[in-house]
Design an enzyme around this catalytic site. Sequence first.
Site, PDB file in Angstrom:
ATOM      1  N   TYR A 142       0.822  -1.211   0.000  1.00 40.60           N
ATOM      2  CA  TYR A 142       0.000   0.000   0.000  1.00 40.60           C
ATOM      3  C   TYR A 142       0.862   1.269   0.000  1.00 40.60           C
ATOM      4  O   TYR A 142       0.376   2.357  -0.277  1.00 40.60           O
ATOM      5  CB  TYR A 142      -0.961   0.016   1.191  1.00 40.60           C
ATOM      6  CG  TYR A 142      -2.023  -1.068   1.147  1.00 40.60           C
ATOM      7  CD1 TYR A 142      -2.070  -1.970   0.093  1.00 40.60           C
ATOM      8  CD2 TYR A 142      -2.968  -1.192   2.140  1.00 40.60           C
ATOM      9  CE1 TYR A 142      -3.024  -2.968   0.042  1.00 40.60           C
ATOM     10  CE2 TYR A 142      -3.931  -2.189   2.103  1.00 40.60           C
ATOM     11  CZ  TYR A 142      -3.957  -3.080   1.054  1.00 40.60           C
ATOM     12  OH  TYR A 142      -4.901  -4.063   1.013  1.00 40.60           O
ATOM     13  N   LYS A 192       3.426 -15.542   2.646  1.00 38.42           N
ATOM     14  CA  LYS A 192       3.313 -16.325   1.409  1.00 38.42           C
ATOM     15  C   LYS A 192       4.747 -16.660   1.002  1.00 38.42           C
ATOM     16  O   LYS A 192       5.212 -16.344  -0.107  1.00 38.42           O
ATOM     17  CB  LYS A 192       2.577 -15.471   0.357  1.00 38.42           C
ATOM     18  CG  LYS A 192       2.199 -16.214  -0.899  1.00 38.42           C
ATOM     19  CD  LYS A 192       1.116 -17.257  -0.718  1.00 38.42           C
ATOM     20  CE  LYS A 192       0.834 -17.978  -2.004  1.00 38.42           C
ATOM     21  NZ  LYS A 192       0.082 -19.229  -1.820  1.00 38.42           N
ATOM     22  N   ASP A 224      -3.164 -18.110   2.061  1.00 44.53           N
ATOM     23  CA  ASP A 224      -4.342 -18.783   1.491  1.00 44.53           C
ATOM     24  C   ASP A 224      -4.896 -19.814   2.474  1.00 44.53           C
ATOM     25  O   ASP A 224      -6.110 -19.936   2.670  1.00 44.53           O
ATOM     26  CB  ASP A 224      -4.023 -19.410   0.124  1.00 44.53           C
ATOM     27  CG  ASP A 224      -2.665 -20.085   0.070  1.00 44.53           C
ATOM     28  OD1 ASP A 224      -1.853 -19.910   1.005  1.00 44.53           O
ATOM     29  OD2 ASP A 224      -2.395 -20.811  -0.913  1.00 44.53           O
ATOM     30  N   ASP A 248      -5.205  -6.550   5.967  1.00 46.90           N
ATOM     31  CA  ASP A 248      -6.414  -5.835   5.545  1.00 46.90           C
ATOM     32  C   ASP A 248      -7.515  -6.849   5.241  1.00 46.90           C
ATOM     33  O   ASP A 248      -8.653  -6.749   5.710  1.00 46.90           O
ATOM     34  CB  ASP A 248      -6.063  -5.016   4.286  1.00 46.90           C
ATOM     35  CG  ASP A 248      -7.151  -4.034   3.908  1.00 46.90           C
ATOM     36  OD1 ASP A 248      -8.119  -3.906   4.670  1.00 46.90           O
ATOM     37  OD2 ASP A 248      -7.023  -3.398   2.847  1.00 46.90           O
ATOM     38  N   ASP A 252     -10.737  -8.269   8.021  1.00 44.86           N
ATOM     39  CA  ASP A 252     -12.147  -8.146   7.628  1.00 44.86           C
ATOM     40  C   ASP A 252     -12.831  -9.510   7.669  1.00 44.86           C
ATOM     41  O   ASP A 252     -13.978  -9.632   8.103  1.00 44.86           O
ATOM     42  CB  ASP A 252     -12.268  -7.567   6.210  1.00 44.86           C
ATOM     43  CG  ASP A 252     -12.447  -6.061   6.239  1.00 44.86           C
ATOM     44  OD1 ASP A 252     -12.106  -5.448   7.273  1.00 44.86           O
ATOM     45  OD2 ASP A 252     -12.914  -5.486   5.236  1.00 44.86           O
TER      46      ASP A 252
END
Length: 360
Positions: A142, A192, A224, A248, A252
């Site tokens: 980001y 990852k 994942d 992020d 959520d």
Amino acid sequence: MKFNIAVLPGDGIGPEVIEQSIEIIMAVGEKYGHKFILTEAKLGGCAIDAYGEPLPSETLELCKNSDAVLLGAVGGYKWDTLPGNKRPEAGLLGIRAGLGLFANLRPAVIYNSLKDASPLRSDIVKDGIDIMVVRELTGGMYFGDRGRKQTNDMGQAAYDTEMYSEFEVERIVRLAFETAMKRKKLLTSVDKANVLESSRLWREVVLKVSADYPEVTLNHMYVDNAAMQLIRNPMQFDVMVTTNMFGDILSDEASMITGSIGMLPSASLGKGTLGLYEPIHGSAPDIAGQDKANPIATILSVAMMMKYSFGLDQIASDIESAVCKVLDKGYRTGDIASPGSNVIGTKMMGCLIKNELLAL
Ligand code: NAD
């Protein structure tokens, strides 16, 4: 003790949920003998209206000079057509960066009396869920280098860069280990590393820092798999730590399995004890001004403030107990109501929680 709190009610339901949270802070002062000095300032749409910008310098200065910041929510239809950097939400990014807040702590908790609100099957959430997601907040993709270029044969191409330094990883990971030490001493680092070089460095740093926390059980999980495990068996998690982007998404996801956006607080922390505390929900313009907003997420953000900025752990758990008692008695705001529950408004919910707190 004496604490200075900057209060930024913001827009929409922000002022309504903040009003109830101030009542709780005042009740804490009265019951436990602490002095809280609250100073209000503008952030978001209301600041655009008053000063022409979402984060006026006065607001940032006030926050920098406070012991903690309590924020409602920002945004609304009125400002939706402004360009990105002039919108209310730009104030949020500005204040987090301006205060050097690099860690976002988001608890995802299912209260016993609200198990039915979870979209997961009751056998999966039978013993409740209590997860703390620690998300890196100021690095990664980001904030990385990004751009577009024209290729000869395939049209435009765009790129965003995921880059983390050892310093950035170490400070968030240490905070996560410290958080785990205060909980069940179980930390899952999400990356990852089977694909990304930045994740391989992340994992190396996590392993290095783990040597300082022998009491914490550490495991690594690919993102994942983590997304899947949160749905399959969320009870296996205590503290999760991860990058800005993975955090992020996962925070959520974790919040949705608890069933209501109106219940979930958050803390953004930096190097010292100054923190910014806010509900995870937005300004909910659809219900603003109607006494329908659930103030619990903001009241629980006050509990996090007591714990993380002021070191008042007992008061934090007393606020949480007061919330539980009101829920156990069947009182609900509309967002968490089920058939047969006693539906009340924002003000009444705040008042009942305050009374339970004072009666503890
Ligand atoms: P939202 O969280 O404001 O609302 C989503 C839905 O949840 C709405 O139906 C709303 O009524 C409901 N809801 C939210 N909080 C509630 C509460 N406390 N009690 C009861 N119901 C609640 O998200 P949105 O609709 O996508 O965004 C509305 C505005 O808020 C936008 O301008 C957005 O940019 C802004 N926003 C701000 C923040 C923030 O200030 N941190 C976060 C997210 C969105």
